[in-house]
Design an enzyme around this catalytic site. Structure first.
Site, PDB file in Angstrom:
ATOM      1  CG  HIS A   1      -0.789  -8.593   0.714  1.00  0.00           C
ATOM      2  ND1 HIS A   1      -0.446  -7.282   0.511  1.00  0.00           N
ATOM      3  CD2 HIS A   1      -2.130  -8.651   0.512  1.00  0.00           C
ATOM      4  CE1 HIS A   1      -1.527  -6.579   0.199  1.00  0.00           C
ATOM      5  NE2 HIS A   1      -2.570  -7.394   0.187  1.00  0.00           N
TER       6      HIS A   1
ATOM      7  CE1 TYR B   1      -3.029  -3.033   0.417  1.00  0.00           C
ATOM      8  CE2 TYR B   1      -3.663  -2.212   2.572  1.00  0.00           C
ATOM      9  CZ  TYR B   1      -3.807  -3.136   1.559  1.00  0.00           C
ATOM     10  OH  TYR B   1      -4.724  -4.141   1.689  1.00  0.00           O
TER      11      TYR B   1
END
Length: 273
Positions: free
Chosen positions: A105, A47
């Protein structure tokens, strides 16, 4: 707020998602989310906003033990030589001594899963994090985790009223894990759903609040909605002052037959049917 407890740690059932929130805008939004009452923040190496989150958390007067921070190791950092250094970089960016929840992730087909899981477990042993888990793992991959001998605490995956994730959720619970639902408002699409709007009118709330309430009422489910609109951030948090009736839940559950998946990159695993 309602909570889930794992290994002595309390996890708020509603968190704040931060995907696509970067720069100065992120700082203001995160500060507002703290003021509203959010104490659970979900980020990831990918991110590119761990710095902003670290700055806001570092400046707040809220005691650290009352905050819950999740970050995720990107799938290119799954190997033994990259995993722990990437976590150390995340800690530095977040300005934290530890992360509450550290996740893989996405699975990486090119790197042995056992190697990645061992690195995840080592991160916990080193005190880099309190809880560990995975994100975007299907049932087959969760079974591999189960065979690894490494205990995880969370599986984070796409979950909202328009997708049927019952099998994956059941497997997640079977492993003693809680589930974190990302994209819980289906990128805003729940707001326009007539069934949710009808239920919302009965409770004098919004369709989005109904969609979130549906998730957080479920056992071992955490939801992490994301918004950059201040009024929506406040509304999303305000879902603990009403309950859905059994017949309303049945109406909502009809929507999952659409099986609408919103997040499906080319490196994703083969999803469960």
């Amino acid at each position: 707020m309602e909570y889930i407890k794992r290994e002595g740690e309390w996890i708020p059932k509603l968190g704040f998602g931060t995907f696509n929130l970067t720069g100065r805008q992120a700082l203001g939004i995160l500060e507002f989310a703290l003021d509203v009452g959010y104490r659970h923040f979900d980020t990831a190496q990918m991110y590119e906003n761990e710095d902003q989150i670290g700055k806001v958390i570092g400046n707040t007067s809220i005691p650290r033990e009352r905050l819950f921070v999740t970050t995720k190791v990107w799938h290119t950092n799954m190997s033994k030589d990259k995993f722990l250094p990437s976590v150390e970089k995340s800690l530095k960016s977040l300005k934290q001594d530890y992360i509450d929840l550290l996740l893989i992730h996405w699975p990486n087909k090119e790197i042995d899963l056992q190697e990645s899981l061992e690195q995840l477990a080592e991160a916990r042993e080193k005190g880099y994090c309190k809880l560990i888990g995975v994100s975007n793992f299907n049932i087959e991959l969760l079974e591999e985790v189960g065979k690894s001998g490494i205990k995880i605490h969370c599986n984070q995956f796409e979950n909202h009223v328009f997708i049927d994730q019952r099998a994956l959720l059941n497997k997640t619970r079977e492993m003693g894990c809680f589930a974190t639902a990302y994209a819980p408002i289906a990128k805003g699409q729940v707001a326009d759903e007539p069934i949710l709007q009808q239920i919302a009118r009965r409770h004098k709330v919004t369709a989005t609040q109904v969609a979130l309430r549906y998730l957080v009422e479920q056992k071992d489910v955490v939801a992490i909605p994301k918004s950059s609109q201040l009024i929506r951030i406040k509304q999303n948090f305000d879902v603990f002052n009403f309950h859905l009736e059994p017949e309303e839940i049945k109406e909502i559950e009809k929507l999952r037959s659409r099986n609408m998946r919103l997040i499906d990159p080319d490196f994703a695993p083969v999803w469960d049917k």
